[in-house]
Design an enzyme around this catalytic site. Structure first.
Site, PDB file in Angstrom:
ATOM      1  N   CYS A  82      25.252  31.503  97.573  1.00 27.03           N
ATOM      2  CA  CYS A  82      26.544  30.505  97.142  1.00 27.03           C
ATOM      3  C   CYS A  82      26.759  29.826  98.399  1.00 27.03           C
ATOM      4  CB  CYS A  82      27.749  31.395  97.291  1.00 27.03           C
ATOM      5  SG  CYS A  82      27.453  32.832  95.779  1.00 27.03           S
ATOM      6  N   ARG A 134      23.240  25.178  96.372  1.00 27.76           N
ATOM      7  CA  ARG A 134      23.149  26.621  96.557  1.00 27.76           C
ATOM      8  C   ARG A 134      23.579  27.455  95.480  1.00 27.76           C
ATOM      9  NH1 ARG A 134      22.813  27.651 102.231  1.00 27.76           N
ATOM     10  NH2 ARG A 134      23.592  29.872 101.725  1.00 27.76           N
ATOM     11  N   TRP A 142      26.756  31.353  93.125  1.00 26.80           N
ATOM     12  CA  TRP A 142      25.373  31.862  92.508  1.00 26.80           C
ATOM     13  C   TRP A 142      25.709  33.053  92.125  1.00 26.80           C
ATOM     14  CZ3 TRP A 142      21.021  29.732  90.540  1.00 26.80           C
ATOM     15  CH2 TRP A 142      19.976  30.468  90.379  1.00 26.80           C
ATOM     16  N   ASN A 145      29.445  34.681 100.554  1.00 30.68           N
ATOM     17  CA  ASN A 145      28.074  34.366 100.175  1.00 30.68           C
ATOM     18  C   ASN A 145      27.398  35.779 100.697  1.00 30.68           C
ATOM     19  OD1 ASN A 145      25.652  33.506  99.829  1.00 30.68           O
ATOM     20  ND2 ASN A 145      25.371  32.421 101.658  1.00 30.68           N
ATOM     21  N   GLY A 146      26.857  36.385  99.583  1.00 29.27           N
ATOM     22  CA  GLY A 146      26.120  37.780 100.105  1.00 29.27           C
ATOM     23  C   GLY A 146      26.337  38.629  98.950  1.00 29.27           C
ATOM     24  N   GLU A 171      -2.136  30.721  88.446  1.00 29.17           N
ATOM     25  CA  GLU A 171      -0.765  30.305  88.766  1.00 29.17           C
ATOM     26  C   GLU A 171      -0.991  29.212  89.842  1.00 29.17           C
ATOM     27  OE1 GLU A 171       2.238  30.225  88.049  1.00 29.17           O
ATOM     28  OE2 GLU A 171       2.870  29.561  89.923  1.00 29.17           O
ATOM     29  N   LYS A 197       0.178  25.036  89.859  1.00 29.49           N
ATOM     30  CA  LYS A 197       0.916  24.416  90.969  1.00 29.49           C
ATOM     31  C   LYS A 197       0.258  23.176  90.955  1.00 29.49           C
ATOM     32  CE  LYS A 197       3.889  26.249  90.791  1.00 29.49           C
ATOM     33  NZ  LYS A 197       4.168  27.176  89.703  1.00 29.49           N
ATOM     34  N   GLU A 228       0.498  20.478  87.925  1.00 30.15           N
ATOM     35  CA  GLU A 228       1.984  20.200  87.698  1.00 30.15           C
ATOM     36  C   GLU A 228       2.663  19.181  88.828  1.00 30.15           C
ATOM     37  OE1 GLU A 228       5.306  22.914  87.019  1.00 30.15           O
ATOM     38  OE2 GLU A 228       4.455  24.384  88.644  1.00 30.15           O
ATOM     39  N   HIS A 274     -19.730  31.837  80.649  1.00 32.96           N
ATOM     40  CA  HIS A 274     -19.795  31.481  79.353  1.00 32.96           C
ATOM     41  C   HIS A 274     -19.145  29.955  78.768  1.00 32.96           C
ATOM     42  CE1 HIS A 274     -20.008  35.740  78.746  1.00 32.96           C
ATOM     43  NE2 HIS A 274     -19.304  35.899  79.917  1.00 32.96           N
ATOM     44  N   LYS A 289      13.139  21.145  85.182  1.00 31.95           N
ATOM     45  CA  LYS A 289      13.200  22.731  85.827  1.00 31.95           C
ATOM     46  C   LYS A 289      13.274  23.680  84.642  1.00 31.95           C
ATOM     47  CE  LYS A 289      13.087  25.849  88.806  1.00 31.95           C
ATOM     48  NZ  LYS A 289      11.817  26.204  89.238  1.00 31.95           N
TER      49      LYS A 289
HETATM   50  C1  AGP Z   1       6.317  26.623  86.700  1.00 34.37           C
HETATM   51  O1  AGP Z   1       6.035  25.821  87.843  1.00 34.37           O
HETATM   52  C2  AGP Z   1       6.787  25.573  85.722  1.00 34.37           C
HETATM   53  N1  AGP Z   1       8.101  24.966  86.225  1.00 34.37           N
HETATM   54  C3  AGP Z   1       7.099  26.075  84.309  1.00 34.37           C
HETATM   55  O2  AGP Z   1       5.762  26.589  83.928  1.00 34.37           O
HETATM   56  C4  AGP Z   1       8.000  27.375  84.430  1.00 34.37           C
HETATM   57  O3  AGP Z   1       7.547  28.417  84.828  1.00 34.37           O
HETATM   58  C5  AGP Z   1       8.301  27.446  82.652  1.00 34.37           C
HETATM   59  O4  AGP Z   1       9.000  26.238  82.029  1.00 34.37           O
HETATM   60  C6  AGP Z   1       8.984  28.832  82.457  1.00 34.37           C
HETATM   61  O5  AGP Z   1      10.392  28.459  83.076  1.00 34.37           O
HETATM   62  P1  AGP Z   1      11.347  29.706  83.021  1.00 34.37           P
HETATM   63  O6  AGP Z   1      10.650  30.914  84.102  1.00 34.37           O
HETATM   64  O7  AGP Z   1      12.725  29.370  83.593  1.00 34.37           O
HETATM   65  O8  AGP Z   1      11.608  30.470  81.726  1.00 34.37           O
END
Ligand code: AGP
Length: 614
Positions: A2, A27, A75, A101-102, A487, A491, A494, A510, A609
């Protein structure tokens, strides 16, 4: 995490506090509040769910006069984001207001004692317990507010950065910290207080960082006084701020993503705090234990998730099946919701989502609920739609993740899944205590191992320069390292916009091996495990076709370092935790390539996001 701010001095506090909250909104932003003491000694408290902007609208027609006050942007950790749970919290007599905050870990015990002494509570937060305890101590011992705060903090277990004001006490703010940051700005006849320097820097560059276990008595007409909880005065060291405001919001990092990558040792501590015994002998996930029969009698566990959360679910599948012998399936939420899936009432569906707002995952939860399945959530945002839609859950507690590319949330999700597996395996009696303790102690060691992996930063930055202009990448791994490879590829693609694919290493033969030539870099996660030799063979197959190999290997690697073109060495951990350790260099690799290419790392093109639309 927070944000807290405070001001006492010669100017109106309200505009300074509100502006300070805006600076700290990164935050936390699910609710906000303010408490101001006016010259008549009235303590006016205003708070509401929503962002700081909503608090401004709410206070438009209120008495916000006064030159001493505190404010908070939340938060949520304990208690849904709503008007009642927003800070500041106040004592029963409304004469003391506090922001925090904590996490107060022993709040339940403290609350029980206060209830026995006749106290009632408005909220279900840990913070309200602290302000009530302060009032209880002050009223029963007739001591000063400062002494009451000092005495209360000696009874608290957990993390805190607090600020406290009192009705009729127009001149003072009392602050204290333990494990959560707090800084005092030293103005000319005025003092500023905040979680970091961003709300302070436009007024003064002279600051005092409050240290763990210290309290500050901030009085408009006296020198700043800093003591420890035994009231021993500590030397005040005034420092000069050198950073720009924008840098400060990122904690001195150029991007939120890099800050969040480097936060991971701390966020893993926050994730396991109060859940893993200090000696590794036990793991307590209350949401799982309270519903253990649902899990232990489940026909299946079905993970539903998207993106990075789906990769974390693949790891969850592996560890739960391996450790608990419960059948697990992993579904893309977007596919699950539309393909008329077979779901039984004795299925357990686990929804994994950092934001808790992903439309496909929320829809998948609703489909599962219609079939009567038990729904468990693994989310980061407290009180988010998915968290509220589930029957129970476990928050990952990694704080706001601002960078669109998920990093600390991924490692938090895998950490929680490991704790779920350990909890269920112990309840089911299908894990020996030595095996249990080895993994649980691995969790306790993770912050140190991740910190060690972060020391690869310079090597990864140098390595990234070699591959900045690659057009494609393949990422390979076996077993637990297969989802980690997926993963790592996500990274890179994207944030750098380079095409990258993750595969099980054995899958190369394959089809994908047709892609291998000197223009196709291949990242191979080849850490020590029972299929290491098979992975070594895969690397040799790639090298035989002029592929360039970047290998992620364990500290005592014996073979790969003589074959691969580049080696990234990471510390050892229990095999099921290696995806967390290996993800750190892969996060850094993607980050530096994207920076080299001049990409908008925190807000890559076409992405959001939280994908709250289909
Ligand atoms: C991951 O780096 C991406 N931002 C994206 O794949 C994300 O993981 C996905 O949209 C799921 O989001 P969420 O975990 O908030 O559901």
């Amino acid at each position: 995490m927070c944000g807290i701010v405070g001001y006492v001095g010669k100017r109106d506090a309200y505009p300074i506090l509100i502006k300070g909250l805006h600076r700290l909104e990164y935050r936390g932003y699910d609710s906000a509040g303010i408490a101001i003491v006016n010259p008549q000694g009235d303590l006016n408290i205003y708070k509401c769910r929503g962002k700081v902007f909503d608090l401004e609208k709410f206070t438009q027609d209120k008495d916000v006069s006064g030159t001493a006050g505190i404010a908070h942007t939340r938060w949520a950790t304990h208690g849904e984001p709503n008007d009642v749970n927003a800070h500041p919290h106040y004592s029963e007599s409304r004469s003391i207001a506090l922001i925090h905050n904590g996490i107060i870990e022993n709040y339940a015990v403290l609350k029980e004692a206060l209830v026995e002494n006749g106290y009632t509570f408005q909220s279900c937060t840990d913070t309200e317990v602290l302000v009530q305890l302060i009032e209880y101590i002050k009223s029963t011992t007739n001591c000063s507010l400062f002494e009451a705060v000092q005495s209360a903090l000696k009874r608290v277990v957990g993390a805190y950065a607090i600020a406290v004001v009192e009705k009729g006490n127009y001149d003072e703010i009392i602050a204290a910290r333990k494990s959560s940051p707090l800084v005092v700005g030293m103005g000319d006849g005025e003092f500023f207080l905040a979680s970091d320097a961003t709300p302070i820097i436009e007024y003064t560059d002279q600051v005092v960082y409050i240290n763990d276990g210290e309290m500050a008595l901030i009085n408009r007409s006296k020198p700043l006084k800093v003591v420890n909880l035994d009231n021993v005065e500590t030397r005040i060291g005034i420092e000069k701020l050198e950073m720009s405001i924008s840098q400060l919001e990122k904690g001195g990092y150029p991007h939120f993503m890099l800050k969040e990558i480097h936060e991971q040792p701390k966020t893993i501590v926050d994730c396991i705090r109060g859940r893993v015994a200090a000696d590794g002998s036990n793991v307590v996930l209350s949401g799982v234990l309270a519903n253990k029969d649902k899990f232990l009698n489940a026909r299946r566990i079905i993970f539903v998730a998207c993106g990075t959360s789906w990769h974390a679910a693949l790891i969850g599948e592996h560890i739960i099946e391996d450790m608990c012998r419960i059948p697990v399936e992993v579904e893309y939420a977007s596919e699950f919701r539309y393909r008329n899936p077979i779901i039984y009432p004795d299925d357990v569906v686990i929804a994994v989502s950092q934001s808790g707002e992903t439309a496909d995952t929320l829809a998948a939860v609703e489909v599962a609920k219609q079939h009567g399945a038990f729904i468990f959530g693994i989310c980061n945002v407290v009180g988010s739609s998915i968290a509220r839609a589930t029957d129970s859950g476990a928050y990952i507690h990694v704080g706001p993740e601002i960078g669109v590319a998920s990093t600390k949330a991924f490692t938090g999700q895998v950490t929680v899944m490991t704790m779920i597996a350990l909890t269920l395996a112990k309840e089911k009696g299908c894990i020996s205590q030595p095996e249990f303790t080895e993994v649980a102690q691995g969790l306790l060691a993770l912050p140190r191992l991740v910190a060690s992996a972060l020391e690869l930063d310079k090597q990864i930055k140098d390595l990234s320069k070699i591959f900045t202009y690659a057009h494609n990448f393949i990422y390979l791994g076996r077993g637990y390292n297969y989802p980690a490879a997926m993963e790592g590829a996500l990274k890179l693609k994207e944030i750098s916009y380079i095409h990258a694919e993750g595969y099980p290493a054995a899958e190369m033969k394959h089809g994908p091996i047709a892609l291998i030539d000197s223009e196709m870099p291949v990242v191979v996660i080849a850490t020590a495990n029972n299929i290491y030799d098979k992975t070594v063979s895969n690397i040799q197959e790639i090298k035989a076709r002029n592929g360039r190999v970047i290998a992620v290997v364990s500290e005592n690697d014996t073979q790969v370092k003589d074959i691969a073109d580049y080696c990234i060495t990471v510390p050892e951990a229990p095999e099921c935790l290696m995806p967390i350790v290996v993800s750190v260099p892969l996060q850094l690799f993607a980050y530096y390539i994207a920076v080299n290419k001049g990409r908008d790392v925190d807000q890559p093109r076409n992405l959001a996001k939280s994908v709250t639309v289909e």
